[in-house]
Every structure is written in C-alpha cells, then in structure tokens.
Design a protein around this motif. Structure first.
Motif, short mmCIF file in Angstrom:
data_model
loop_
_atom_site.label_atom_id
_atom_site.label_comp_id
_atom_site.label_asym_id
_atom_site.label_seq_id
_atom_site.Cartn_x
_atom_site.Cartn_y
_atom_site.Cartn_z
N ALA A 23 5.45 -4.46 43.78
CA ALA A 23 5.06 -5.55 42.89
C ALA A 23 3.61 -5.34 42.50
O ALA A 23 2.84 -4.65 43.19
CB ALA A 23 5.25 -6.91 43.56
N GLY A 24 3.24 -5.93 41.37
CA GLY A 24 1.87 -5.77 40.90
C GLY A 24 1.53 -6.74 39.80
O GLY A 24 2.36 -7.56 39.37
N VAL A 25 0.30 -6.63 39.33
CA VAL A 25 -0.21 -7.49 38.27
C VAL A 25 -1.07 -6.65 37.34
O VAL A 25 -1.74 -5.70 37.78
CB VAL A 25 -1.03 -8.67 38.86
N ALA A 26 -1.01 -6.96 36.06
CA ALA A 26 -1.82 -6.27 35.05
C ALA A 26 -2.59 -7.30 34.25
O ALA A 26 -2.12 -8.43 34.04
CB ALA A 26 -0.94 -5.43 34.13
N LEU A 27 -3.76 -6.91 33.79
CA LEU A 27 -4.62 -7.79 33.00
C LEU A 27 -4.99 -7.07 31.71
O LEU A 27 -5.56 -5.97 31.74
CB LEU A 27 -5.89 -8.16 33.77
N ALA A 28 -4.64 -7.70 30.58
CA ALA A 28 -5.02 -7.16 29.27
C ALA A 28 -6.36 -7.77 28.89
O ALA A 28 -6.44 -8.94 28.51
CB ALA A 28 -3.96 -7.49 28.23
N PHE A 29 -7.44 -7.00 29.03
CA PHE A 29 -8.77 -7.54 28.76
C PHE A 29 -9.23 -7.30 27.33
O PHE A 29 -10.34 -7.64 26.96
CB PHE A 29 -9.80 -6.98 29.75
N SER A 30 -8.36 -6.70 26.49
CA SER A 30 -8.60 -6.60 25.06
C SER A 30 -7.26 -6.35 24.39
O SER A 30 -6.23 -6.26 25.06
CB SER A 30 -9.61 -5.49 24.74
N GLU A 31 -7.27 -6.23 23.06
CA GLU A 31 -6.03 -5.99 22.34
C GLU A 31 -5.43 -4.63 22.65
O GLU A 31 -4.25 -4.42 22.50
CB GLU A 31 -6.27 -6.12 20.84
N LYS A 32 -6.26 -3.68 23.09
CA LYS A 32 -5.79 -2.30 23.27
C LYS A 32 -5.97 -1.78 24.69
O LYS A 32 -5.56 -0.66 24.98
CB LYS A 32 -6.52 -1.37 22.29
#
Length: 483
Positions: free
Chosen positions: A398-407
C-alpha cells in the motif's frame, strides 16, 4: 375551370403572404408606448405599478397565444390543410378577421411609467419602460449548449462528477502503481533498473572433535551482485475496461565472490567474478476494471499474469574451484537470468483519488507450477534428476502519492512478499522440503513522476530492502510513451 382554379390558388397565396406580413406589424403594436397612459400612471405608487404590471403581463401572454394560434392556422391554410378563418378548436380565443381577411391589430396596452431615480427599486442594470430590470441573457458555453432545461447536460454533469477528473501527474501515478490505460491506446514502456545484493555468511570447513571442539577453517564469505535489467513493456487498451500487456526483459548479471583462507590463512582473502547476460523471463498479463472510481467508490482492477521460463534456469549450474590455493572459493560457471518455472499471478489493486492525494494498495497470489529437471546438482561430475516445486508467493502493499503540481508527483509505498519453503522430489521418492528456502522480503519504495507532454512520462524509483531476503536497493527509471 382549370384557369379559374389556377387564378384562385394564386389569389389565395397572395392573401396568405399579406397575412404573414401583417402579423409582425400586429406584434410590434404591442410595444408602442402610450404617452398619455404613462403620464396617467406616473403618480401611482410602487405597489399599484406592480399590480398593473402583472395584469399587463397576463394580458400580453393571452394575446401572444392568440397570435400563435392565428399563425398556425395561416400555415395550415397555405399548405392546403385548413381554411383561413376557420373555427378554432377552443384552445384560445381568436379575434375576428377584418374586412380584408387579416387579423385585426390588437389594441396597445397601457404602460407603466418609468420609475424615477428617487423611487425605491432596482438601481443597477438595464430596465424596461415599466421600470422592471430586464433579465440578462445567459452566456452559452463555447462549443456546447446551455445546460438549463437540458437532460443530456444534467446527465453529462453527473457522469463527470461520478468520475473525478485527474491531473496529468495523478494519471501518471495511476498507470505506474495501479493499472494501465483502458482507452484503446498503445503504450510502449521502456525501463532500466539496477538491483544490488550484498550477502555475508560464515563458512566452516572442518569437523568437530569430541562433539565439542571444531577443527578446521572458519571463514567469512561475501557475495556482491549487480543485476541490470532493461525491459520493454507494450500495453494496449482493448476496451474501456480490458487491457493487455507483454513484457520482454533482458538481464545482465555480475557477481563478485570473496572468501578467506587463501594459502591456508584465514586472514588472507581471494575472490572471483562472473558475468552473464541473456533474455529474462517473458511475461504477459490481462487487466479488467471491475469498478470505476466515483465519488464514494475507489477504482478496482483485477489482473492475471503469466510468466514463462524463457531465461536461464539456475538448476544444473556447476560450482568450480576458482583459486587453486583456496579450496573454499568456488563460483558458478554461469549466472542464471530466470527462475526456470512457469507461474501464474492473480491480483487485485485499489486506488482512490483525493486531489491532490492518491491512495493505492494491492494484493496478489503467485502459483509456481512444479517442473522436472534432468539435473539439479551443483557438484561437478554429479547428476541428480528431480522434480522441483517453488513455494507459492503471497504479496501485498500500500502507498500514497502526492501531486504537487500539474505535471509532478511523488509517492511512497510499502511491499511485503512471503514465500514458503521449496520442495524437491527425487524419482521414486516423496516430496522433501529444502531447508532454509523460506523467504520474507519487505521493502519501502519511493517514486518520482514527471509528465513531459501528453505522450511521454518519466518515472524514477528507489526501493530499499528491509529484510535480509530483499535486495539491498533497487534503482530504476522508466519512460512510458503513449501514442
């Protein structure tokens, strides 16, 4: 009779055109101001003006309905489906026609005087002669129709809300951690990774005297190994829920074996190196999307993968003495690039987007098929045929991701795999467990994704082993390109 019929038809057409021309004039008469009426109503209060306005609006609606009924009858008469001036069906009263057969213009309605600047009421926006502000026109979105009163627009809005719109960075996380694309697009995903192992073990060469004293050499052996793998994974979305992929790896392995005891001295070291390169185990998979992500439900995808033993098998590879001055130093004649077994992996992955956070997890079960080998011995000059069954692997993560910008996005996850002991079966004998073959591999993974454009994405990753059975670290980068 024919000439008279033609003349009458032409006359009827001219009369019809004259009637159509008179209708706009009758409608225009509704808006002609009456100065006298306006001056008479100028002294009324706001409540009286509003009451008069409501009465005027009701009367105008009745007159408009009457005009629409007349237009319909004129169209029917023009097409030969009715007679001008025929009796109405009672839907709305129609004023009697004039002497020329045209509808009599309606009498102009009294108008409410303009609200003076000092009077209470709206103070901004365009207003009519009655002092009531006009309703501004609703701008229609570019490239589409207004949503008000449109059932299709409401349905489209619900569907859009049901499937949250993801950014390009979040889509990169979905493809990497969850499942491939399901939109009939071809993706070629090329990647390269380096897996490093460093293992140390105590080596005893001797015997026990009196069951208590060890006589012989005690050495510490060490094995350092790099496995560089370059693979090409081709994925294609067959439908909006089914996707297929095939992965072809090429493996290069380099190992360095270090053992003490050179020349009979335990402090003296000797080493040997080996290299091998060949195609690895080709594998292919099928993905099915059971549930599409919505406001309350995650994205659920099932997968079924098959791996073929196309790489070099580790069984039957002989160990040879490399250094004549050190009998403890032995090394394989070649290094394997595959497992030597067919296996089948069934898994389920779950993903949920909470912009800008993406949560994901997966669980899988790998079944290794038993296989017979003509020789599994590593001793030179010895042949030992047997049937081998590797332990079935259970893996979850299991994990988590963070989109800190559009790309751009970053992710962190944890994975763990448990494999029970392997078993061997000699001809004519039962199954025997292989001591020490049970493994528990756990690792923490870090990822960084960057979307270059709508076609190309760069995915970098670092995995750090947490148990002795896991690699020390794995560093890789991938370049998925979607056509």
């Amino acid at each position: 009779m024919s000439k008279m019929s033609t003349r009458d038809a032409r006359h009827a057409q001219q009369v019809g055109r004259a009637r159509f021309a008179a209708i706009p004039a009758a409608i225009l008469a509704l808006g002609l101001p009456h100065v006298a009426s306006a001056q008479a109503l100028a002294q009324q209060s706001i409540d009286e003006r509003l009451t008069t306005l409501m009465r005027v609006v009701d009367e105008q609606q009745r007159q408009i309905q009457s005009l629409e009924a007349q237009v319909t009858k004129l169209e029917m008469a023009e097409r030969g489906r009715g007679l001008a001036g025929a009796a109405d069906d009672g839907a709305s009263p129609v004023p009697p026609p004039g002497a020329d057969g045209l509808p009599v213009p309606l009498q102009p309605l009294p108008q409410i005087a303009q609200v003076s600047p000092g009077s209470p009421g709206p103070t901004s926006g365009a207003s009519t002669a009655t002092g009531v502000p006009t309703t501004p026109a609703i701008a229609e979105p570019a490239g589409g129709t207004a949503a008000a009163g449109s059932e299709g627009g409401a349905i489209g809005t619900m569907q859009k809300a049901a499937q949250p719109a993801r950014t390009e960075a979040e889509n990169a996380v979905v493809q990497r951690e969850h499942a491939p694309l399901f939109d009939r697009k071809l993706t070629l995903d090329w990647g390269i990774s380096d897996t490093y192992y460093d293992r140390r073990q105590l080596q005893l060469s001797g015997f026990l005297a009196l069951d208590a004293i060890f006589l012989g050499n005690i050495n510490l052996g060490e094995t350092k190994s790099h496995q560089v793998m370059a693979d090409l994974d081709a994925r294609y979305g067959l439908t909006d829920r089914i996707s297929f992929d095939i992965d072809v790896p090429y493996v290069y392995r380099h190992s360095n074996f270090i053992v003490g005891g050179a020349g009979g001295a335990s402090s003296a070291l000797s080493d040997a190196s080996g290299d091998s390169s060949a195609i690895g185990d080709v594998n292919f998979g099928l993905y099915y999307q059971f549930l599409k992500e919505s406001g309350n439900w995650p994205d659920v995808v099932g997968s079924l993968r098959v791996k073929a033993p196309t790489g070099t098998s580790p069984f039957g590879i002989k160990l040879v003495q490399v250094d004549p001055n050190n009998t403890s130093l032995v090394a394989p004649t070649k290094l394997p690039t595959g497992t030597g077994f067919w296996n089948l992996t069934a898994g389920v992955s779950v993903l949920k987007t909470y912009d800008p956070v993406v949560l994901f997890g997966s669980v899988s079960y790998t079944y290794n098929l038993a296989r017979s080998f003509s020789d599994i011995s590593s001793v030179q000059g010895q042949t030992e045929p047997a049937k081998v069954k590797l332990g079935d692997v259970i893996q979850w993560g299991a994990g988590v991701a963070l989109a800190f910008s559009e790309k751009d996005s970053a992710s962190v996850s944890y994975t763990m795999a448990i494999e029970p002991e392997s078993e061997t079966q000699a001809p004519g004998q039962g199954w025997q467990k292989v001591p020490g073959s049970e493994t528990v591999a756990a690792a923490v993974n870090f990822g960084l994704n960057h979307v270059v454009n709508k076609h190309l994405t760069i995915n970098g990753s670092v995995s750090i082993g947490l148990t002795p059975d896991a690699p020390n670290f794995v560093v890789g980068v991938r370049f998925p390109y979607t056509f």
